[in-house]
Design a protein around this motif. Sequence first.
Motif, PDB file in Angstrom:
ATOM      1  N   VAL A  66       0.842  -1.199   0.000  1.00  0.00           N
ATOM      2  CA  VAL A  66       0.000   0.000   0.000  1.00  0.00           C
ATOM      3  C   VAL A  66       0.878   1.251   0.000  1.00  0.00           C
ATOM      4  N   GLY A  67       1.934   1.252   0.816  1.00  0.00           N
ATOM      5  CA  GLY A  67       2.840   2.395   0.869  1.00  0.00           C
ATOM      6  C   GLY A  67       3.550   2.640  -0.452  1.00  0.00           C
ATOM      7  N   ILE A  68       3.990   1.571  -1.097  1.00  0.00           N
ATOM      8  CA  ILE A  68       4.679   1.705  -2.385  1.00  0.00           C
ATOM      9  C   ILE A  68       3.738   2.251  -3.452  1.00  0.00           C
ATOM     10  N   ILE A  69       2.544   1.697  -3.526  1.00  0.00           N
ATOM     11  CA  ILE A  69       1.607   2.132  -4.567  1.00  0.00           C
ATOM     12  C   ILE A  69       1.129   3.558  -4.321  1.00  0.00           C
ATOM     13  N   HIS A  76       4.733  10.612  -8.102  1.00  0.00           N
ATOM     14  CA  HIS A  76       4.712  10.954  -9.536  1.00  0.00           C
ATOM     15  C   HIS A  76       3.831  12.173  -9.782  1.00  0.00           C
ATOM     16  N   MET A  77       2.643  12.156  -9.178  1.00  0.00           N
ATOM     17  CA  MET A  77       1.708  13.251  -9.410  1.00  0.00           C
ATOM     18  C   MET A  77       2.243  14.572  -8.848  1.00  0.00           C
ATOM     19  N   PHE A  93      -5.869   8.277  -8.895  1.00  0.00           N
ATOM     20  CA  PHE A  93      -6.257   6.864  -8.829  1.00  0.00           C
ATOM     21  C   PHE A  93      -6.170   6.148 -10.175  1.00  0.00           C
ATOM     22  N   LYS A  94      -5.865   6.856 -11.243  1.00  0.00           N
ATOM     23  CA  LYS A  94      -5.819   6.269 -12.584  1.00  0.00           C
ATOM     24  C   LYS A  94      -4.435   5.679 -12.853  1.00  0.00           C
ATOM     25  N   THR A  95      -4.105   4.648 -12.103  1.00  0.00           N
ATOM     26  CA  THR A  95      -2.778   4.031 -12.212  1.00  0.00           C
ATOM     27  C   THR A  95      -2.555   3.374 -13.566  1.00  0.00           C
ATOM     28  N   GLY A  99       2.630   6.127 -14.367  1.00  0.00           N
ATOM     29  CA  GLY A  99       3.140   7.137 -13.473  1.00  0.00           C
ATOM     30  C   GLY A  99       3.345   6.675 -12.046  1.00  0.00           C
ATOM     31  N   MET A 100       4.531   6.176 -11.761  1.00  0.00           N
ATOM     32  CA  MET A 100       4.945   5.827 -10.406  1.00  0.00           C
ATOM     33  C   MET A 100       6.352   6.412 -10.247  1.00  0.00           C
TER      34      MET A 100
END
Length: 171
Positions: A66-69, A76-77, A93-95, A99-100
Motif C-alpha cells: 500500500v505504501g509503495i503504490i 509521480h503526481m 487513482f488512474k494508475t 506514473g509511479m
Amino acid sequence: MFTFPDIDPIAFHIANWPVRWYGMSYLISFIVWLFLVKRYNTKYAPYFANKINNIHFDNILTYGVVGIILGGRLGHMIFYDFNRMIQDPISIFKTWEGGMAFHGGLIGCIIACTLYVKRHKLSVYIMADFIFLVAPIGLFFVRIANFINAELFGRITDSKWGIKFPGHSHP
C-alpha cells in the motif's frame, strides 16, 4: 548500436483484462521478498535477540505494498504531473495511465512499514534489515519492466552498446 526489442508491455490477458509486465514485476518482487525474508528469518532467527514471528512479514508486506503504490503514485503526481493532479484530483487513482515515482514509493513504504513496526513494538532496525536485504531484487524486476516499457532511456550516444529507443532521435 542495438535497436530496442519490440516487446509488448502487455504480458497476457485474463478475459479482456490486460496484465502488464510492469504489474507482473511488482507481483514477482513481492512474492520473492516474502519467500526470502521468511526463509532468512527461519534460518537465522536464533541469532536475533528479538525473534520476529513470520506472520508479521505477511502483514508488513500488505503495509509495504500500500505504501509503495500510494507513495509511488502520489510522488509521480506531485513531482511530475502536479498541474493535472490539481485540475483532476481523481487522476491520482488512474494508475493504468502510468506514473509511479521511485522516491515516492520509497517514502511511502518507509512510512507504512514504520507505522506497522511501531504499532506492533518490533525492532525497527531488525525489520529494516529484512526489508532492505531483498529490496534490490524487487528493484531489479521493476527495472526490467521499465526497460520493456521503453521508459529508462538515457542521453544520446553513438557507442556500440547503446540502444535506439522508439520515438527518440538518434545520431
